[in-house]
Write a protein that holds these residues in place. Structure first.
Motif, PDB file in Angstrom:
ATOM      1  N   VAL A  89       9.267  -3.066  -1.904  1.00  0.00           N
ATOM      2  CA  VAL A  89       8.313  -2.333  -1.067  1.00  0.00           C
ATOM      3  C   VAL A  89       7.704  -3.263  -0.012  1.00  0.00           C
ATOM      4  N   LYS A  90       7.393  -4.469  -0.403  1.00  0.00           N
ATOM      5  CA  LYS A  90       6.827  -5.420   0.567  1.00  0.00           C
ATOM      6  C   LYS A  90       7.858  -5.763   1.653  1.00  0.00           C
ATOM      7  N   GLN A  93       7.810  -2.925   4.020  1.00  0.00           N
ATOM      8  CA  GLN A  93       6.629  -3.014   4.885  1.00  0.00           C
ATOM      9  C   GLN A  93       6.854  -4.029   6.015  1.00  0.00           C
ATOM     10  N   THR A  94       7.406  -5.174   5.654  1.00  0.00           N
ATOM     11  CA  THR A  94       7.663  -6.216   6.656  1.00  0.00           C
ATOM     12  C   THR A  94       8.668  -5.731   7.691  1.00  0.00           C
ATOM     13  N   ARG A  95       9.744  -5.132   7.231  1.00  0.00           N
ATOM     14  CA  ARG A  95      10.775  -4.623   8.162  1.00  0.00           C
ATOM     15  C   ARG A  95      10.193  -3.528   9.060  1.00  0.00           C
ATOM     16  N   ASN A  96       9.387  -2.669   8.475  1.00  0.00           N
ATOM     17  CA  ASN A  96       8.748  -1.616   9.259  1.00  0.00           C
ATOM     18  C   ASN A  96       7.824  -2.220  10.320  1.00  0.00           C
ATOM     19  N   GLU A 104       4.086   6.565   8.876  1.00  0.00           N
ATOM     20  CA  GLU A 104       4.418   7.289   7.656  1.00  0.00           C
ATOM     21  C   GLU A 104       5.083   6.366   6.635  1.00  0.00           C
ATOM     22  N   ILE A 105       5.958   5.487   7.109  1.00  0.00           N
ATOM     23  CA  ILE A 105       6.590   4.522   6.204  1.00  0.00           C
ATOM     24  C   ILE A 105       5.521   3.607   5.605  1.00  0.00           C
ATOM     25  N   GLU A 106       4.592   3.164   6.423  1.00  0.00           N
ATOM     26  CA  GLU A 106       3.515   2.298   5.940  1.00  0.00           C
ATOM     27  C   GLU A 106       2.673   3.026   4.890  1.00  0.00           C
ATOM     28  N   TYR A 110       2.340   1.957   0.993  1.00  0.00           N
ATOM     29  CA  TYR A 110       1.015   1.716   0.416  1.00  0.00           C
ATOM     30  C   TYR A 110       0.827   2.558  -0.848  1.00  0.00           C
ATOM     31  N   ALA A 111       1.252   3.812  -0.814  1.00  0.00           N
ATOM     32  CA  ALA A 111       1.136   4.689  -1.991  1.00  0.00           C
ATOM     33  C   ALA A 111       1.955   4.140  -3.158  1.00  0.00           C
ATOM     34  N   ILE A 112       3.126   3.623  -2.866  1.00  0.00           N
ATOM     35  CA  ILE A 112       3.963   3.046  -3.920  1.00  0.00           C
ATOM     36  C   ILE A 112       3.284   1.811  -4.506  1.00  0.00           C
ATOM     37  N   ILE A 113       2.741   0.970  -3.661  1.00  0.00           N
ATOM     38  CA  ILE A 113       2.046  -0.240  -4.130  1.00  0.00           C
ATOM     39  C   ILE A 113       0.868   0.137  -5.020  1.00  0.00           C
ATOM     40  N   GLN A 114       0.102   1.140  -4.633  1.00  0.00           N
ATOM     41  CA  GLN A 114      -1.031   1.582  -5.454  1.00  0.00           C
ATOM     42  C   GLN A 114      -0.558   2.076  -6.831  1.00  0.00           C
ATOM     43  N   ALA A 115       0.523   2.828  -6.846  1.00  0.00           N
ATOM     44  CA  ALA A 115       1.069   3.330  -8.106  1.00  0.00           C
ATOM     45  C   ALA A 115       1.546   2.175  -8.981  1.00  0.00           C
ATOM     46  N   LEU A 116       2.182   1.181  -8.366  1.00  0.00           N
ATOM     47  CA  LEU A 116       2.654   0.017  -9.122  1.00  0.00           C
ATOM     48  C   LEU A 116       1.492  -0.772  -9.708  1.00  0.00           C
ATOM     49  N   GLU A 117       0.427  -0.915  -8.944  1.00  0.00           N
ATOM     50  CA  GLU A 117      -0.760  -1.626  -9.435  1.00  0.00           C
ATOM     51  C   GLU A 117      -1.356  -0.923 -10.648  1.00  0.00           C
ATOM     52  N   LYS A 118      -1.408   0.396 -10.609  1.00  0.00           N
ATOM     53  CA  LYS A 118      -1.915   1.160 -11.756  1.00  0.00           C
ATOM     54  C   LYS A 118      -1.013   0.960 -12.973  1.00  0.00           C
TER      55      LYS A 118
END
Length: 122
Positions: A89-90, A93-96, A104-106, A110-118
């Motif tokens: 995912v990171k 983000q960098t490629r985007n 929308e990609i960002e 971000y939503a995926i990162i939040q889910a992973l953190e949880k």
């Protein structure tokens, strides 16, 4: 020795509730409070060998549970997989940011990162 202590701590964290109250108490004093077998024996008015037998039985019970269920092993595999997803995912983000600047990609990243953190916290 540190690996053994770490392993015993993980076994206790995952399966400790299955032990008897006495096993929990002795196990905690021995591994977490770093008391010697003699110190525990003295505090409880039993023999050093008696303390050792309780701890050995607790270790055997915890090890047997892990051997049968493999929960800790699977936990480690899952943690590695979560890290791999986070790295991907990171990279997205960098490629985007470098090429597309797509909001929308960002937002999705971000939503995926939040889910992973949880998931990591559970």
């Amino acid at each position: 020795m540190k690996n053994q202590a770490y392993r015993m701590a993980l076994l206790y964290d995952f399966y400790g509730d299955t032990l008897t109250d006495r096993q929990k108490e002795f196990y905690d004093l021995y591994y977490n409070e770093d008391l010697s077998l003699s110190e525990i024996a003295e505090n409880y008015g039993i023999s050093r060998q008696g303390v050792r037998e309780v701890i050995v039985r607790a270790e055997a019970a915890l090890t047997e549970l892990e051997d049968k269920t493999g929960i800790i092993r699977r936990f480690h595999v899952m943690q590695d997989q979560l890290k791999d997803v986070m790295d991907a995912v990171k990279a997205i983000q960098t490629r985007n940011a470098d090429l597309y600047h797509d909001g929308e990609i960002e937002d999705l990243a971000y939503a995926i990162i939040q889910a992973l953190e949880k998931l990591k916290q559970e």
